[in-house]
Design a protein around this motif. Structure first.
Motif, short mmCIF file in Angstrom:
data_model
loop_
_atom_site.label_atom_id
_atom_site.label_comp_id
_atom_site.label_asym_id
_atom_site.label_seq_id
_atom_site.Cartn_x
_atom_site.Cartn_y
_atom_site.Cartn_z
N HIS A 188 -6.16 -8.68 5.69
CA HIS A 188 -6.14 -7.52 4.81
C HIS A 188 -7.41 -6.71 5.00
CE1 HIS A 188 -2.46 -8.56 2.79
NE2 HIS A 188 -2.92 -9.76 2.48
N GLY A 189 -7.83 -6.55 6.23
CA GLY A 189 -8.96 -5.68 6.51
C GLY A 189 -10.30 -6.30 6.22
N GLU A 232 0.01 -0.56 5.09
CA GLU A 232 -0.90 -1.30 4.23
C GLU A 232 -2.27 -0.65 4.30
OE1 GLU A 232 -1.41 -5.92 3.58
OE2 GLU A 232 -2.66 -5.27 5.26
N ILE A 233 -2.83 -0.35 3.14
CA ILE A 233 -4.14 0.27 3.06
C ILE A 233 -5.15 -0.78 2.64
CG2 ILE A 233 -5.51 2.13 2.03
CD1 ILE A 233 -2.81 3.45 1.25
N SER A 238 -9.02 0.97 6.58
CA SER A 238 -8.00 0.84 7.61
C SER A 238 -6.61 0.99 7.00
CB SER A 238 -8.11 -0.51 8.33
OG SER A 238 -7.89 -1.58 7.43
N VAL A 239 -5.76 1.66 7.73
CA VAL A 239 -4.36 1.83 7.33
C VAL A 239 -3.52 1.38 8.51
CG1 VAL A 239 -2.59 3.41 6.49
CG2 VAL A 239 -5.00 3.84 5.95
N ALA A 240 -2.63 0.42 8.27
CA ALA A 240 -1.83 -0.17 9.35
C ALA A 240 -0.35 -0.10 9.01
CB ALA A 240 -2.24 -1.63 9.57
N GLN A 241 0.46 0.31 9.99
CA GLN A 241 1.90 0.23 9.82
C GLN A 241 2.34 -1.23 9.78
OE1 GLN A 241 3.14 2.64 13.21
NE2 GLN A 241 3.92 4.20 11.82
N THR A 242 3.32 -1.53 8.95
CA THR A 242 3.77 -2.93 8.79
C THR A 242 5.27 -3.08 9.00
OG1 THR A 242 3.97 -2.57 6.39
CG2 THR A 242 1.89 -3.48 7.20
N ASP A 243 5.86 -2.17 9.78
CA ASP A 243 7.30 -2.25 10.05
C ASP A 243 7.52 -3.20 11.21
OD1 ASP A 243 9.97 -1.92 10.36
OD2 ASP A 243 9.96 0.26 10.58
N ASN A 244 8.12 -4.36 10.93
CA ASN A 244 8.31 -5.39 11.94
C ASN A 244 9.69 -5.37 12.58
OD1 ASN A 244 5.73 -6.65 11.65
ND2 ASN A 244 6.45 -7.53 9.71
N THR A 245 10.56 -4.44 12.17
CA THR A 245 11.89 -4.35 12.78
C THR A 245 11.85 -3.39 13.96
OG1 THR A 245 12.51 -2.61 11.20
CG2 THR A 245 13.06 -4.87 10.61
N ALA A 282 -4.36 -3.23 -14.93
CA ALA A 282 -4.20 -3.56 -16.35
C ALA A 282 -3.42 -4.87 -16.52
CB ALA A 282 -3.48 -2.43 -17.07
N ALA A 283 -2.46 -5.10 -15.62
CA ALA A 283 -1.68 -6.33 -15.69
C ALA A 283 -2.42 -7.51 -15.08
CB ALA A 283 -0.34 -6.14 -14.98
N HIS A 284 -3.41 -7.22 -14.21
CA HIS A 284 -4.15 -8.28 -13.52
C HIS A 284 -5.62 -7.87 -13.48
CE1 HIS A 284 -5.53 -11.02 -10.38
NE2 HIS A 284 -4.41 -11.71 -10.54
N PRO A 285 -6.36 -8.13 -14.54
CA PRO A 285 -7.75 -7.66 -14.62
C PRO A 285 -8.70 -8.34 -13.65
CG PRO A 285 -6.86 -8.24 -16.80
CD PRO A 285 -5.93 -8.79 -15.78
N ASP A 286 -8.37 -9.54 -13.18
CA ASP A 286 -9.30 -10.32 -12.37
C ASP A 286 -9.10 -10.05 -10.88
OD1 ASP A 286 -10.23 -11.55 -14.72
OD2 ASP A 286 -8.60 -13.03 -14.62
N GLY A 287 -10.14 -10.36 -10.10
CA GLY A 287 -10.03 -10.32 -8.65
C GLY A 287 -10.43 -8.99 -8.05
N ASP A 288 -10.71 -9.00 -6.75
CA ASP A 288 -11.04 -7.79 -6.00
C ASP A 288 -9.78 -7.18 -5.43
OD1 ASP A 288 -13.81 -8.14 -6.39
OD2 ASP A 288 -13.91 -9.53 -4.70
N LEU A 289 -9.73 -5.87 -5.47
CA LEU A 289 -8.60 -5.14 -4.91
C LEU A 289 -8.68 -5.22 -3.38
CD1 LEU A 289 -6.12 -3.40 -5.29
CD2 LEU A 289 -7.60 -1.41 -5.57
N ALA A 290 -7.79 -5.98 -2.76
CA ALA A 290 -7.87 -6.25 -1.33
C ALA A 290 -7.02 -5.32 -0.49
CB ALA A 290 -7.46 -7.70 -1.05
N ALA A 291 -5.86 -4.92 -0.97
CA ALA A 291 -4.97 -4.08 -0.17
C ALA A 291 -3.88 -3.51 -1.06
CB ALA A 291 -4.35 -4.88 0.97
#
Length: 487
Positions: free
Chosen positions: A290-291, A320-321, A331-338, A102-111
């Protein structure tokens, strides 16, 4: 040890006192001449230090600025990136995505990266006009309210992206990437060469050996004191600088491509994750992605179902989905870099609600693990604030070593009225001609191989040789002689 030893052995300073009688005068020790290999190494260290140091200064200053990006992000974008209060249970992802759309109507949902703890949920939209950048909408996961939106680069805020580009390419695109690749290509050579030279100087005697780690301050002033700080600081920084050089090369423009090709040839790269429901490989697994291309429309309710399956499969922490095209898995990937990092990935069939493939970090080839961990350390992410402090110390230390190196060059200048000069003379020529045949037979192919793997090292080394030959011709025509090389 990023600049120089710079111009050879220091001139002994006279000690005042009565002149001894001839009978008490010991026989003068003959001056030890450097081996051809040592003379060649000194000359290479000198020229590389003088000519490459400006690139290293830029890399150190821009890298130092990048170390504070987590704190800068919090100061500039804290309202978007974090929530005011952590609630008991997050709202369904479908509700959060609907608010973001609703806040961003444009573009494809990437992740979508669900918010964890104080972090907001990131809903990423791809637009063709943005190129490799995206619009990210931030949503409070506990209230479902949009907290803001930013133009991001694979999750990085505008400030972090700006500083990242400054460090990588000085905002000059591919042309600017040459500077950072030259710096990374020569940093390891300068470090190893400097350590070898200092080890040769301090290899004998207990009092000398201790100065490998403690500066030799026995001289009240002059080039010897400067060299003590230059060399000893370089020894302390050596391991860290070698890591920065290696990891910087892995994603440089030309050497990075050769590195990736080498990993592929050894079957040691990051494993691909199959997102094809027919058994093919779709996700090659780059560091920034982003997949793949996003679908035209992804049902927000599917994200909750896919996230539940991934959590049941053991993917904890931030993830990240990435929705897939129709007929492919998500695809679902963990993104913890610590440390300890979370980099496991699963492919989920959104219709069946089942995991069809997975790639666990523990199963990655050793080189792929080391490459990933090294990159996170280079970016200051692996050990949190401690990592940032270490990187800042390396950058400041390298700047000090470079300043001391140039200062030595200036301190070694001739000061006699008839020989006055602005800077010191280069070390003596002739090291290459004096090498034994076996050293040439071994060294030339190795140098060519390194120059092929690191193209900017090869090109600049060839340039150094040309400069050296030209200076030799000029010196012969003027009947001049270079200063003696250090031993």
């Amino acid at each position: 040890m990023s600049v120089t030893e710079l111009s050879g052995a220091p001139t002994p300073e006279p000690t005042p006192g009565p002149e001894p009688s001839p009978a008490a005068t010991p026989a003068a020790r003959p001056q030890r001449r450097p081996s051809p290999l040592a003379a060649l190494l000194v000359r290479l260290h000198f020229y590389a230090g003088i000519l490459v140091a400006p690139f290293l200064v830029v890399a150190a200053l821009t890298g130092l600025a990048y170390t504070v990006t987590p704190q800068l992000d919090q100061a500039l974008y804290g309202d978007q990136l974090t929530v005011a209060a952590v609630g008991d249970q997050p709202r369904p992802l479908a509700e959060q995505i609907t608010a973001a759309r609703a806040a961003h109507p444009d573009g494809d949902l990437a992740a979508v990266s669900p918010g964890v703890g104080h972090r907001t949920t990131q809903v990423v939209f791809a637009l063709p006009e943005l190129g490799d950048k995206q619009h990210t909408v931030y949503v409070d996961p506990y209230t479902g309210e949009v907290t803001g939106q930013l133009t991001t680069w694979f999750g990085s805020t505008p400030a972090t992206t700006w500083l990242d580009d400054l460090h990588r390419n000085l905002h000059l695109g591919d042309l600017g990437r040459h500077y950072s690749e030259i710096a990374a290509s020569w940093l390891w050579v300068l470090v190893l060469g400097g350590v070898i030279l200092w080890w040769r100087r301090r290899r004998t005697g207990r009092s000398r050996a201790k100065h490998l780690l403690v500066p030799d301050l026995s001289a009240a002033k002059g080039v010897r004191r400067t060299r003590g700080w230059h060399a000893t600081t370089g020894v302390w920084l050596a391991i860290g600088l070698l890591i920065l050089s290696t990891t910087g090369l892995t994603w440089s423009r030309f050497a990075g491509e050769n590195f990736a090709a080498g990993l592929d040839a050894l079957d040691a790269g990051r494993p691909a994750l199959s997102t094809s429901l027919s058994g093919g490989l779709a996700d090659g697994g780059g560091e920034h992605q982003h997949g793949g291309a996003p679908p035209a429309a992804a049902d927000p309710a599917t994200f909750d179902r896919v996230l539940t399956v991934a959590r049941d499969a053991g993917l904890s922490g931030p993830v990240e989905i990435s929705p897939g095209e129709p007929g492919t898995a998500w695809s679902v990937a963990q993104t913890d870099n610590t440390w300890p990092v979370g980099r496991d990935r699963v492919a989920v069939d959104p219709a069946a609600g089942a995991v069809i493939a997975r790639s666990d970090f523990a199963d990655w080839p050793l080189l792929a693990k080391l490459s990933t961990l090294g990159i996170q350390a280079h970016m200051g992410l692996l050990f949190g604030v401690v990592n940032q402090i270490l990187l800042a110390a390396l950058a400041i230390g390298m700047l000090c070593v470079i300043v001391w190196g140039y200062r030595m060059w200036w301190q070694r200048r001739p000061t006699r009225t008839d020989r006055r000069a602005l800077v010191g003379a280069p070390p003596a020529r002739g090291g290459l001609r004096g090498l034994p045949l076996w050293a040439l037979l071994l060294g030339v192919p190795v140098t060519v191989a390194i120059g092929w793997a690191l193209p900017w090292f090869g090109v600049t080394l060839l340039g150094f040789l040309v400069v050296d030959v030209v200076l030799g011709v000029v010196a012969r025509r003027h009947g001049g002689s270079a200063a003696p090389a250090d031993s």
